[in-house]
Design a protein around this motif. Structure first.
Motif, PDB file in Angstrom:
ATOM      1  N   LYS A  67       0.951  -1.131  -0.041  1.00 40.85           N
ATOM      2  CA  LYS A  67      -0.011  -0.069   0.042  1.00 40.85           C
ATOM      3  C   LYS A  67       0.810   1.059   0.154  1.00 40.85           C
ATOM      4  CE  LYS A  67      -3.914   2.329   1.029  1.00 40.85           C
ATOM      5  NZ  LYS A  67      -5.064   2.728   0.204  1.00 40.85           N
ATOM      6  N   PHE A  68       1.868   1.285   0.863  1.00 38.99           N
ATOM      7  CA  PHE A  68       2.814   2.385   0.928  1.00 38.99           C
ATOM      8  C   PHE A  68       4.014   2.236  -0.196  1.00 38.99           C
ATOM      9  CE2 PHE A  68       2.017   2.797   5.843  1.00 38.99           C
ATOM     10  CZ  PHE A  68       0.751   3.580   5.478  1.00 38.99           C
ATOM     11  N   GLY A  69       4.051   1.320  -0.899  1.00 39.44           N
ATOM     12  CA  GLY A  69       5.030   1.217  -2.094  1.00 39.44           C
ATOM     13  C   GLY A  69       6.406   0.934  -1.383  1.00 39.44           C
ATOM     14  N   LEU A  70       6.515   0.106  -0.444  1.00 40.23           N
ATOM     15  CA  LEU A  70       7.751  -0.069   0.155  1.00 40.23           C
ATOM     16  C   LEU A  70       7.907  -1.580  -0.369  1.00 40.23           C
ATOM     17  CD1 LEU A  70       7.120   0.865   3.906  1.00 40.23           C
ATOM     18  CD2 LEU A  70       8.304   2.076   2.222  1.00 40.23           C
ATOM     19  N   PRO A  71       9.533  -1.938  -0.145  1.00 41.53           N
ATOM     20  CA  PRO A  71      10.036  -3.228  -0.720  1.00 41.53           C
ATOM     21  C   PRO A  71       9.328  -4.303   0.216  1.00 41.53           C
ATOM     22  CG  PRO A  71      11.602  -1.872   0.251  1.00 41.53           C
ATOM     23  CD  PRO A  71      10.487  -0.883   0.380  1.00 41.53           C
ATOM     24  N   GLU A  72       9.032  -5.597  -0.540  1.00 44.11           N
ATOM     25  CA  GLU A  72       8.565  -6.712  -0.040  1.00 44.11           C
ATOM     26  C   GLU A  72       9.564  -7.326   0.958  1.00 44.11           C
ATOM     27  OE1 GLU A  72       5.317  -8.243  -0.127  1.00 44.11           O
ATOM     28  OE2 GLU A  72       4.847  -6.699  -1.404  1.00 44.11           O
ATOM     29  N   GLU A  73       9.259  -7.623   2.112  1.00 46.15           N
ATOM     30  CA  GLU A  73      10.008  -8.621   3.095  1.00 46.15           C
ATOM     31  C   GLU A  73       9.385  -9.831   3.610  1.00 46.15           C
ATOM     32  OE1 GLU A  73      12.166  -6.635   6.188  1.00 46.15           O
ATOM     33  OE2 GLU A  73      12.770  -4.803   5.066  1.00 46.15           O
ATOM     34  N   GLU A  74      10.239 -10.681   4.083  1.00 45.82           N
ATOM     35  CA  GLU A  74       9.760 -11.806   4.259  1.00 45.82           C
ATOM     36  C   GLU A  74       8.940 -11.892   5.739  1.00 45.82           C
ATOM     37  OE1 GLU A  74      10.207 -15.302   3.629  1.00 45.82           O
ATOM     38  OE2 GLU A  74      10.811 -14.309   1.660  1.00 45.82           O
ATOM     39  N   ILE A  75       7.941 -12.435   5.868  1.00 42.94           N
ATOM     40  CA  ILE A  75       7.066 -12.741   7.079  1.00 42.94           C
ATOM     41  C   ILE A  75       8.049 -13.395   8.294  1.00 42.94           C
ATOM     42  CG2 ILE A  75       5.024 -13.488   8.347  1.00 42.94           C
ATOM     43  CD1 ILE A  75       4.439 -11.355   6.269  1.00 42.94           C
ATOM     44  N   THR A  76       8.185 -12.768   9.368  1.00 41.70           N
ATOM     45  CA  THR A  76       9.071 -13.473  10.469  1.00 41.70           C
ATOM     46  C   THR A  76       8.364 -13.886  11.710  1.00 41.70           C
ATOM     47  OG1 THR A  76       9.514 -11.533  11.628  1.00 41.70           O
ATOM     48  CG2 THR A  76      10.983 -12.194   9.677  1.00 41.70           C
ATOM     49  N   GLU A 114       7.955  15.353   3.360  1.00 37.45           N
ATOM     50  CA  GLU A 114       8.366  14.077   2.646  1.00 37.45           C
ATOM     51  C   GLU A 114       9.870  13.554   2.562  1.00 37.45           C
ATOM     52  OE1 GLU A 114       6.938  14.972  -1.552  1.00 37.45           O
ATOM     53  OE2 GLU A 114       5.175  15.825  -0.739  1.00 37.45           O
ATOM     54  N   ILE A 115      10.599  14.394   3.132  1.00 40.12           N
ATOM     55  CA  ILE A 115      12.053  14.137   3.155  1.00 40.12           C
ATOM     56  C   ILE A 115      12.014  12.950   4.527  1.00 40.12           C
ATOM     57  CG2 ILE A 115      14.398  15.012   3.997  1.00 40.12           C
ATOM     58  CD1 ILE A 115      13.121  17.807   2.763  1.00 40.12           C
ATOM     59  N   VAL A 116      11.205  13.109   5.355  1.00 41.70           N
ATOM     60  CA  VAL A 116      11.487  12.366   6.536  1.00 41.70           C
ATOM     61  C   VAL A 116      11.078  10.675   6.326  1.00 41.70           C
ATOM     62  CG1 VAL A 116      10.672  11.902   8.826  1.00 41.70           C
ATOM     63  CG2 VAL A 116      10.699  14.143   8.071  1.00 41.70           C
ATOM     64  N   CYS A 117      10.346  10.209   5.422  1.00 39.10           N
ATOM     65  CA  CYS A 117      10.336   8.960   5.369  1.00 39.10           C
ATOM     66  C   CYS A 117       9.907   8.502   4.029  1.00 39.10           C
ATOM     67  CB  CYS A 117       9.164   8.532   6.231  1.00 39.10           C
ATOM     68  SG  CYS A 117       7.511   9.009   5.679  1.00 39.10           S
ATOM     69  N   ASP A 118       9.831   7.157   3.688  1.00 33.21           N
ATOM     70  CA  ASP A 118       9.414   6.539   2.344  1.00 33.21           C
ATOM     71  C   ASP A 118       7.930   6.393   2.038  1.00 33.21           C
ATOM     72  OD1 ASP A 118      12.174   6.189   2.239  1.00 33.21           O
ATOM     73  OD2 ASP A 118      12.091   3.968   2.925  1.00 33.21           O
ATOM     74  N   VAL A 119       6.972   6.810   3.302  1.00 35.22           N
ATOM     75  CA  VAL A 119       5.657   6.692   2.999  1.00 35.22           C
ATOM     76  C   VAL A 119       5.290   7.989   2.438  1.00 35.22           C
ATOM     77  CG1 VAL A 119       3.481   6.417   4.032  1.00 35.22           C
ATOM     78  CG2 VAL A 119       5.456   4.966   4.739  1.00 35.22           C
ATOM     79  N   ASP A 120       4.177   8.028   1.340  1.00 33.86           N
ATOM     80  CA  ASP A 120       3.433   9.060   0.891  1.00 33.86           C
ATOM     81  C   ASP A 120       2.831  10.135   1.982  1.00 33.86           C
ATOM     82  OD1 ASP A 120       1.739  10.890  -0.376  1.00 33.86           O
ATOM     83  OD2 ASP A 120       1.303   9.532  -1.942  1.00 33.86           O
TER      84      ASP A 120
END
Length: 156
Positions: A67-76, A114-120
């Motif tokens: 939803k936020f356009g972040l890279p996928e990571e494994e479920i842990t 917008e500079i602070v984080c990767d989320v819109d």
């Protein structure tokens, strides 16, 4: 009126997505559960992972990274589903881990940049400056857009 009375405190459930720390107003959080088997639903929005059966209720589960356009990571083992109430809809959100509940005073919160984080920034209520970290505060009502309500009603 004293300085202290101009500020108010809210409690936030704090969780991780990748390197970032996020907070959700505790009033919108219904519960936090361990990962469960998620049943995929064909032809739905790409960030809806599927549905789970939560005590007899079918709950759609968002892959909040997508939803936020972040890279996928494994479920842990630390991954959790945060169950929230959004405008009458109950949804689950997959997060990398939930760490704590914090009281955050309004004086510690700044408008998002917008500079602070990767989320819109449209999803953000602000950024809390704590002694040792920044916590990105989500506006849960904006995370679930108006066009998603009919989709959720068809799923659950």
């Amino acid at each position: 009126m004293s300085e202290e009375n101009n500020y108010f405190e809210k409690q936030y459930v704090v969780f991780r997505l990748g390197k970032e720390t996020y907070g959700l107003d505790i009033e919108s959080v219904r519960e936090i559960i361990t990962m469960q088997n998620i049943t995929e639903v064909p032809r739905t929005l790409e960030y809806i992972e599927g549905v789970i059966n939560l005590r007899g209720r079918v709950i759609p589960v968002y892959n909040i990274r997508r939803k936020f356009g972040l890279p996928e990571e494994e479920i842990t083992r630390a991954s959790r589903i945060v169950v929230v109430e959004v405008e009458g809809n109950t949804i689950g959100m997959i997060v990398d881990g939930v760490s704590e509940v914090l009281r955050i005073s309004s004086e510690m919160v700044e408008r998002p940049s917008e500079i602070v984080c990767d989320v819109d920034t449209e999803y953000l209520a602000g950024v809390a400056k704590l002694d040792d970290k920044l916590v990105i505060l989500l506006d849960i009502d904006k995370v679930l857009s108006k066009d998603e309500h009919p989709v959720l009603e068809n799923i659950s």
